[in-house]
Design an enzyme around this catalytic site. Structure first.
Site, PDB file in Angstrom:
ATOM      1  N   ARG A 124       0.773  -1.428   0.090  1.00 37.58           N
ATOM      2  CA  ARG A 124      -0.064   0.057  -0.169  1.00 37.58           C
ATOM      3  C   ARG A 124       0.931   1.276  -0.023  1.00 37.58           C
ATOM      4  O   ARG A 124       0.712   2.367  -0.498  1.00 37.58           O
ATOM      5  CB  ARG A 124      -0.957   0.063   1.269  1.00 37.58           C
ATOM      6  CG  ARG A 124      -1.925  -1.111   1.093  1.00 37.58           C
ATOM      7  CD  ARG A 124      -2.968  -1.222  -0.031  1.00 37.58           C
ATOM      8  NE  ARG A 124      -3.960  -2.119   0.362  1.00 37.58           N
ATOM      9  CZ  ARG A 124      -4.606  -2.739  -0.501  1.00 37.58           C
ATOM     10  NH1 ARG A 124      -4.586  -2.188  -1.869  1.00 37.58           N
ATOM     11  NH2 ARG A 124      -5.537  -3.551  -0.282  1.00 37.58           N
TER      12      ARG A 124
ATOM     13  N   LYS B 267      -6.082   2.307   1.383  1.00 38.17           N
ATOM     14  CA  LYS B 267      -6.918   1.365   1.414  1.00 38.17           C
ATOM     15  C   LYS B 267      -7.158   0.066   2.413  1.00 38.17           C
ATOM     16  O   LYS B 267      -5.783  -0.502   2.631  1.00 38.17           O
ATOM     17  CB  LYS B 267      -6.988   0.898  -0.163  1.00 38.17           C
ATOM     18  CG  LYS B 267      -8.174  -0.115  -0.408  1.00 38.17           C
ATOM     19  CD  LYS B 267      -8.096  -0.616  -1.881  1.00 38.17           C
ATOM     20  CE  LYS B 267      -9.102  -1.819  -1.900  1.00 38.17           C
ATOM     21  NZ  LYS B 267      -8.860  -2.296  -3.621  1.00 38.17           N
TER      22      LYS B 267
END
Length: 163
Positions: free
Chosen positions: A74, A112
């Site tokens: 991420r 996310k």
């Protein structure tokens, strides 16, 4: 001169990542077509526990599993080209292991599956000369995982590399 082998995981990984960015930026996307430019990469860094295993029978490969791997991925996907993006945990560990590391706060970033996270950029080390010594791979109960995404500069062909 900063000798990386006197530090641990994060410093080693960051030094290797800096070298990977430098090398990518010197690599043509396609020889003989300079208009395509050179390769640029994004780097994401997180520090924490991982589980490893060899997976597969016909084509066995070594794999890392866990939230640390996911979080570093991420960080890579929210990074910018030719930058090293660190979580707060990795930044804290790096500053303990390599006090001469120069970091700048990126601020709060929406990640996310993780929510809001305070993240940092690695700007380099106070000593610009980074030497990776032979046998310099450190061992630790906590491991860092670095994800690299390589894309041409300017945009064009897509490539991916994981470190």
């Amino acid at each position: 001169m900063l000798v990386v082998h006197k530090y641990r995981q994060e410093a080693f990984g960051c030094a290797i990542s800096q070298q990977a960015i430098k090398t990518a930026n010197q690599t043509m996307v396609k020889e003989g077509q300079p208009e395509l430019g050179t390769v640029s990469i994004r780097v994401g860094f997180h520090s924490g526990p991982v589980v490893s295993s060899v997976v597969g029978n016909l084509n066995p490969r070594f794999c890392l599993f866990g939230d640390t791997v996911n979080t570093s991925s991420r960080m890579e996907s929210t990074s910018e080209r030719n930058r090293i993006h660190l979580t707060e945990a990795a930044a804290k560990s790096l500053t303990k292991q390599a006090p001469d590391a120069k970091l700048s706060c990126r601020g709060i970033v929406s990640i996310k599956g993780k929510g809001e996270m305070k993240t940092f950029w690695l700007e380099g080390f106070q000593d610009p000369e980074v030497e990776v010594g032979e046998g310099s791979h450190p061992s630790s109960k906590e491991h860092s995982h670095t994800m690299l995404d390589a894309t041409p500069n300017p945009p064009g062909l897509d490539m991916y590399a994981a470190m």
